[in-house]
Design an enzyme around this catalytic site. Structure first.
Site: not given
Length: 239
Positions: A7-8, A34, A36, A49, A109, A111, A229
């Site tokens: 995640h990120r 992943e 953003d 993000h 993702e 945003k 994370d």
């Protein structure tokens, strides 16, 4: 087999949404990453993000009000300043170029819930196609109109719906929008939910799964993937 998406990047151990965070995710053996995407004043796609740079950099202001060149002046090292030197906000292009020769999956993702970035969908899809990553990318967003548009523009790229609250029969809703995945807040999940989604050919990938107990629970539920994370910890728990 449940996949592990960093995640990120490996955001629990490295500055989120930076190249070193993505490198670390690959190093520890995550299945995917992943990130953003937002857009700069001069139309560049950047990986960050928040709609502002306040939380994750040493600057302040809205991403949309800076050119890409101006954003490069800020350090996105976030809360890891004492561990790592300078980390720049990456371009989506940089990440795609790096990920292209690897076998990693990628969740992008968009945003665009708060700010309707002009042609964000078109630009992201164009770039995915340029790097021929259609089969390895999942597009997701809390903006479901945007996901419906992406599916219409590029039916060969998977889309998934992000959401926080429990929804009624979300697998039917997903199919209506041409989405192949649901990315729910993990608290809305149950084993029955996962079974029903799978019976409707819809993948389930909850976020953000950071605690060992939760990881075990999600693996037991047989979700398709988790966003975490801590990809290294998730791999160890999965073993």
């Amino acid at each position: 087999m449940t996949k592990i998406f960093a995640h990120r990047g490996s955001a629990g151990t490295h500055p989120e949404n930076t190249m070193i965070s993505f490198y670390e995710a690959e190093r520890v053996g995550a299945d995917g990453i992943e990130l953003d995407v937002q857009m700069t004043k001069d139309g560049k796609l950047v990986v960050i993000h928040d709609e502002t740079i306040d939380r994750t950099t040493d600057g302040t202001g809205w991403v949309k009000d800076f050119t890409y060149q101006e954003l490069q002046a800020f350090n996105a090292v976030y809360k890891f300043a004492n561990q790592y030197g300078v980390c720049r906000i990456p371009l989506l292009e940089e990440v795609l170029e790096w990920i292209s020769p690897t076998s990693l999956l990628l969740n992008i993702e968009l945003k665009n819930g708060l700010i309707a970035y002009h042609k964000l969908e078109e630009k992201v899809i164009e770039m995915i196609k340029y790097y021929r990553l259609e089969s390895r990318v999942i597009l997701s967003s809390f903006n479901h109109n945007s996901m419906a548009r992406c599916h219409q523009m590029a039916p060969d790229i998977a889309t998934a719906l992000l959401y926080m609250e429990p929804l009624y029969q979300p697998w039917q809703y997903a199919r209506l929008l041409g989405a192949s995945g649901l990315h729910p807040y993990y608290r809305t999940l149950s084993p029955l939910f996962v079974q029903k989604a799978h019976a409707n050919q819809i993948a389930v990938r909850p976020f953000t799964i950071n605690h060992e107990r939760l990881m075990k629970q999600m693996f037991e539920h047989r979700v398709d993937a988790i966003f975490t994370d801590y990809p290294l910890k998730a791999k160890q728990v999965k073993k």
